[in-house]
Design a protein around this motif. Structure first.
Motif, mmCIF file in Angstrom:
data_model
loop_
_atom_site.group_PDB
_atom_site.id
_atom_site.type_symbol
_atom_site.label_atom_id
_atom_site.label_comp_id
_atom_site.label_asym_id
_atom_site.label_seq_id
_atom_site.Cartn_x
_atom_site.Cartn_y
_atom_site.Cartn_z
ATOM 1 N N VAL B 17 0.837 -1.202 0.000
ATOM 2 C CA VAL B 17 0.000 0.000 0.000
ATOM 3 C C VAL B 17 0.875 1.256 0.000
ATOM 4 O O VAL B 17 0.653 2.194 -0.771
ATOM 5 C CB VAL B 17 -0.946 -0.003 1.221
ATOM 6 C CG1 VAL B 17 -1.648 1.327 1.351
ATOM 7 C CG2 VAL B 17 -1.956 -1.126 1.102
ATOM 8 N N VAL B 125 -17.572 0.533 -3.047
ATOM 9 C CA VAL B 125 -17.112 -0.074 -4.289
ATOM 10 C C VAL B 125 -17.192 -1.578 -4.081
ATOM 11 O O VAL B 125 -16.636 -2.113 -3.121
ATOM 12 C CB VAL B 125 -15.663 0.333 -4.606
ATOM 13 C CG1 VAL B 125 -15.118 -0.479 -5.770
ATOM 14 C CG2 VAL B 125 -15.595 1.818 -4.923
ATOM 15 N N ALA B 145 -7.357 -9.943 -1.669
ATOM 16 C CA ALA B 145 -7.215 -8.498 -1.862
ATOM 17 C C ALA B 145 -5.763 -8.076 -1.645
ATOM 18 O O ALA B 145 -5.217 -7.272 -2.390
ATOM 19 C CB ALA B 145 -8.138 -7.753 -0.909
ATOM 20 N N ARG B 146 -5.137 -8.670 -0.594
ATOM 21 C CA ARG B 146 -3.741 -8.317 -0.310
ATOM 22 C C ARG B 146 -2.815 -8.871 -1.396
ATOM 23 O O ARG B 146 -1.898 -8.183 -1.841
ATOM 24 C CB ARG B 146 -3.319 -8.893 1.044
ATOM 25 C CG ARG B 146 -4.014 -8.264 2.224
ATOM 26 C CD ARG B 146 -3.409 -6.930 2.564
ATOM 27 N NE ARG B 146 -4.148 -6.297 3.640
ATOM 28 C CZ ARG B 146 -3.859 -5.101 4.133
ATOM 29 N NH1 ARG B 146 -2.854 -4.407 3.649
ATOM 30 N NH2 ARG B 146 -4.578 -4.591 5.098
ATOM 31 N N THR B 213 -9.499 0.723 -2.875
ATOM 32 C CA THR B 213 -10.912 0.518 -2.560
ATOM 33 C C THR B 213 -11.153 -0.875 -2.003
ATOM 34 O O THR B 213 -12.150 -1.119 -1.353
ATOM 35 C CB THR B 213 -11.809 0.695 -3.805
ATOM 36 O OG1 THR B 213 -11.423 -0.289 -4.779
ATOM 37 C CG2 THR B 213 -11.654 2.068 -4.402
ATOM 38 N N LEU B 214 -10.223 -1.814 -2.255
ATOM 39 C CA LEU B 214 -10.371 -3.171 -1.717
ATOM 40 C C LEU B 214 -10.112 -3.196 -0.219
ATOM 41 O O LEU B 214 -10.574 -4.087 0.487
ATOM 42 C CB LEU B 214 -9.380 -4.119 -2.396
ATOM 43 C CG LEU B 214 -9.558 -4.338 -3.887
ATOM 44 C CD1 LEU B 214 -8.402 -5.153 -4.414
ATOM 45 C CD2 LEU B 214 -10.878 -5.040 -4.137
ATOM 46 N N LEU B 215 -9.323 -2.249 0.258
ATOM 47 C CA LEU B 215 -8.848 -2.315 1.637
ATOM 48 C C LEU B 215 -9.426 -1.234 2.535
ATOM 49 O O LEU B 215 -9.613 -1.444 3.722
ATOM 50 C CB LEU B 215 -7.319 -2.199 1.665
ATOM 51 C CG LEU B 215 -6.549 -3.211 0.809
ATOM 52 C CD1 LEU B 215 -5.083 -2.833 0.757
ATOM 53 C CD2 LEU B 215 -6.717 -4.604 1.388
ATOM 54 N N GLY B 216 -9.674 -0.071 1.971
ATOM 55 C CA GLY B 216 -10.037 1.047 2.836
ATOM 56 C C GLY B 216 -11.289 1.764 2.393
ATOM 57 O O GLY B 216 -11.978 1.319 1.479
ATOM 58 N N PRO B 217 -11.575 2.876 3.038
ATOM 59 C CA PRO B 217 -12.773 3.639 2.734
ATOM 60 C C PRO B 217 -12.669 4.353 1.390
ATOM 61 O O PRO B 217 -11.575 4.587 0.890
ATOM 62 C CB PRO B 217 -12.840 4.658 3.870
ATOM 63 C CG PRO B 217 -11.447 4.802 4.345
ATOM 64 C CD PRO B 217 -10.788 3.481 4.118
ATOM 65 N N VAL B 218 -13.819 4.680 0.821
ATOM 66 C CA VAL B 218 -13.872 5.480 -0.397
ATOM 67 C C VAL B 218 -14.734 6.692 -0.075
ATOM 68 O O VAL B 218 -15.943 6.594 0.021
ATOM 69 C CB VAL B 218 -14.515 4.693 -1.550
ATOM 70 C CG1 VAL B 218 -14.466 5.520 -2.833
ATOM 71 C CG2 VAL B 218 -13.826 3.372 -1.744
#
Lengths: 415, 296
Positions: B17, B125, B145-146, B213-218
């Motif tokens: 990231v 998302v 995701a990772r 967007t896979l890991l955190g807020p949008v």
């Protein structure tokens, strides 16, 4: 309604320009106040002070919307004391000193009769001395950590014995023996967790882990690893804001759901669910006093009015409802007192009841909190919350937990 | 064994990231010395791209929309960066403090624009089906995701590496960075190179936004979450050094995740910052420094 149109439009224009202004120059104090007219004689000014920019805007903008809806309703019904209410909107910009500064401006240069505002405990703590010094009233709409009762604040959100303790009672009834506490690193989660630990000690529950992450943290791989190592019966989640999105995405990414790692959250309401993703949250528990699905005639009306004004896509949630309720409570108290004078309003507020969307609420005679029904809810596939358990009647507010023997040694802030 | 293996993977995830958000900055800040505070908002614009595409294409094609968002976000934020460079930053080369203030102002305006366009609350998302779930390898759970972020960032690093060393465009970019006057004298259109550099750097921020967007807020404010970390990686790695940025991101990611396991998230942040301060005392030029004979 049509008589309201023009003022509403200038209002929106002012709100938008204020938002832009607040975003560009977060310290401007003389930003355009909504309405603008100086018709001192026919209107009563009230302050609305929420974060319209910055990290908390995500939550607070909707509370402002609910407060404006309540003002519009009251004005349409003739206003208070025969006068229209004129809101003066300020942006706290998610910055606690700015909240104090803007509160001072509202009280001393706009001469507002009362102010509705705040979300985080940090913003309330910053505003508290300003309101006490100026002997002016603040209505605060969000559940909080308790252990406070300012004579100049009305607390329309839940205190701990109306939210956290009923939530713990529910977990205990479900047979949870071990809890893992995850929270953001500031006053609310730390104080809440202090209460949870005292409760657990008295009720034979074990705390198997306690993690705090900085506000706005978005990296939860390590916390989730710790959760997996500890394997608690329940995770008690006091994370706030964007962190919840990252936390639940991480849980769901590593394959943990509401059965393998059940959580109970106290800061996730309908508004936040969409941002987190319904898939990531389905089945998890939350604790509040109101849901959009709460079944009362008043709520049906409230939800319809809110959606009509702000769009079908919008949802209502606990703090939004509390924002709406507190404006009505203030207006009722002013009407009853026959004046906007602070002492008269406080006196008239004692024991005042209102049929709110969440059910009948009563302002406490002593501590200026309101009685509320506790509700444990479960996130459904539609992104709304269904109540699965709750107190049968409104619970009297007890911000200092004086009626709980195990809470005797609690004091604020010693996380 | 039980502790360090999952944490190693967590650390690599954090590193991916960090690198993802810093890669674009190694171009704009590292190569061009532009302190672009709006870099975070380019990430935000990238993150909104799959949201918009998924809205347009419908729920059935959420996965396709997500894949499509990667190149689209590159173009969208690249163009955004190009406009910013042409309209404002071009006039401010050599005035780093002015660029800092101007781009900070731009970042606030972009945040407000996003708030007006998409609303203040976070949006969702939908992660494509093939990126949900995880790989169970005994003590380690590798979430797809990772794995995806790590693979994506590796690909980008390789592509950028080839671009900078093998392609004429990239070589010109490095020439301009090392000695602007001499490059200009040798017939390189430095103006054009600047545009291209800014386009690529901003575009990479957009790609980072899609992956995040896979890991955190949008939401409108997510740029502010990432901007500080991005600058840290570039500074620790050494200005404009791809290799430095990679090493710095991996080191900071691992340090962060192991410190956090041993203490708490807040303490780990403090520890990482302290380590960076100490490191920069001894090596202010960063891990990898450009050696040049230019007289400056």
């Amino acid at each position: 309604m049509s008589a309201l149109r023009p003022s509403r439009r200038t209002f929106l224009a002012a709100v938008v320009s204020l938002g832009l202004l607040g975003a560009c120059v977060s310290d401007s104090t003389e930003g355009g106040s909504a309405g603008g007219g100086n018709a001192q004689g026919d209107t009563i000014k009230v302050g609305i002070l929420h974060s319209l920019s910055g990290t908390m805007a995500i939550s607070e903008v909707s509370v402002r919307d609910a407060e404006l809806l309540a003002i519009e309703e009251i004005n349409a019904a003739g206003g208070v004391l025969g006068k229209q209410i004129e809101p003066v909107i300020e942006d706290g910009a998610s910055d606690w000193p700015t909240f104090a500064e803007k509160a001072d401006k509202l009280i001393n240069s706009d001469k507002v009769a009362a102010t509705f505002g705040g979300w985080t405990s940090a913003s309330r703590k910053a505003m508290l001395p300003v309101f006490e010094r100026n002997e002016s009233l603040l209505y605060y709409p969000v559940q909080y950590e308790g252990l406070e009762a300012s004579p100049y604040i009305f607390y329309s959100g839940a205190t701990t014995n109306q939210q956290i303790i009923p939530a713990l009672d529910h977990l205990k009834a479900q047979g949870a023996r071990t809890l893992f506490l995850v929270g953001s690193d500031y006053v609310f989660p730390r104080t809440a967790n202090q209460i949870i630990k005292a409760y657990a000690g008295a009720n034979g529950m074990e705390i198997v882990g306690e993690e705090y992450t900085p506000l706005g943290n978005t990296e939860y791989a390590t916390v989730v690893n710790k959760l997996q190592a500890a394997q608690p019966d329940f995770v008690f989640n006091t994370l706030n804001g964007d962190s919840n999105v990252a936390f639940f995405k991480e849980l769901s990414n590593v394959g943990l759901d509401s059965t393998s790692m059940p959580t109970l959250s106290v800061s996730i309401a309908e508004e936040e669910i969409r941002g987190i993703g319904v898939d990531n949250l389905e089945g998890h528990l939350v604790a509040w006093n109101y849901y959009q699905t709460t079944d009362t005639p008043e709520n049906e009306k409230f939800v319809a009015a809110y959606k009509a004004k702000y769009g079908e896509n919008r949802v209502t949630a606990d703090p939004i409802e509390a924002g709406y309720v507190q404006v009505h409570l203030w207006a009722m108290a002013v009407e009853k007192a026959g004046s906007t004078e602070v002492d008269a309003v406080k006196e008239a507020s004692k024991g005042l009841t209102f049929d709110a969307p969440e059910g009948t609420v009563t302002i406490d005679e002593e501590n200026q909190h309101i009685s509320k029904t506790a509700r444990i809810g479960q996130v459904g596939a539609d992104g709304l919350i269904e109540e699965i358990a709750g107190s049968d009647a409104p619970i009297e507010p007890d911000p200092f937990l004086t009626t709980y023997p195990w809470a005797a040694n609690l004091s604020q802030g010693n996380g | 064994m039980e502790v360090w293996l999952p944490q190693l993977f967590a650390g690599l995830g954090v590193a991916a990231v960090l690198l993802l958000i810093a890669l674009g900055l190694t171009f704009t800040f590292g190569q061009m010395n532009v302190i672009n505070m709006a870099h975070g908002e380019f990430i935000m614009a990238g993150a909104y791209t799959p949201y918009v595409l998924q809205g347009v294409m419908g729920a059935g094609l959420a996965g396709v929309a997500f894949g499509l968002a990667l190149p689209v976000a590159f173009l969208v934020t690249g163009m955004l960066g190009l406009v910013l460079e042409r309209v404002l930053i071009r006039r401010l080369y050599g005035r780093p403090l002015d660029t800092l203030l101007v781009t900070w102002g731009i970042s606030l305006m972009l945040q407000q624009l996003a708030r007006d366009l998409f609303g203040a609350p976070n949006v969702q998302v939908v992660a494509p089906a093939w990126l949900r779930g995880s790989l169970d390898l005994g003590p380690v759970t590798l979430s797809y995701a990772r794995v995806f972020t790590i693979a994506l960032v590796s690909l980008i690093v390789i592509a950028v590496g080839i671009y900078l060393t093998r392609l004429a465009h990239g070589r010109r970019m490095r020439a301009v960075m090392q000695n602007r006057q001499l490059a200009g004298c040798s017939g390189i259109d430095t103006n054009r190179v600047d545009q291209l550099t800014f386009f690529v750097g901003s575009g990479l921020a957009g790609v980072a936004g899609v992956a995040l967007t896979l890991l955190g807020p949008v939401g409108p404010g997510i740029g502010t979450v990432y901007i500080v970390d991005a600058f840290l990686v570039v500074i620790v790695g050494g200005l404009g050094q791809l290799r430095g940025a990679v090493i710095a991101a991996v080191a900071l990611g691992l340090l962060n995740s192991f410190l956090e396991y041993g203490s708490t998230a807040s303490l780990a942040k403090v520890g990482v910052f302290a380590a960076i301060v100490v490191f920069l005392q001894f090596r202010p030029q960063g891990l990898v420094a450009l050696r040049t004979r230019a007289l400056t």
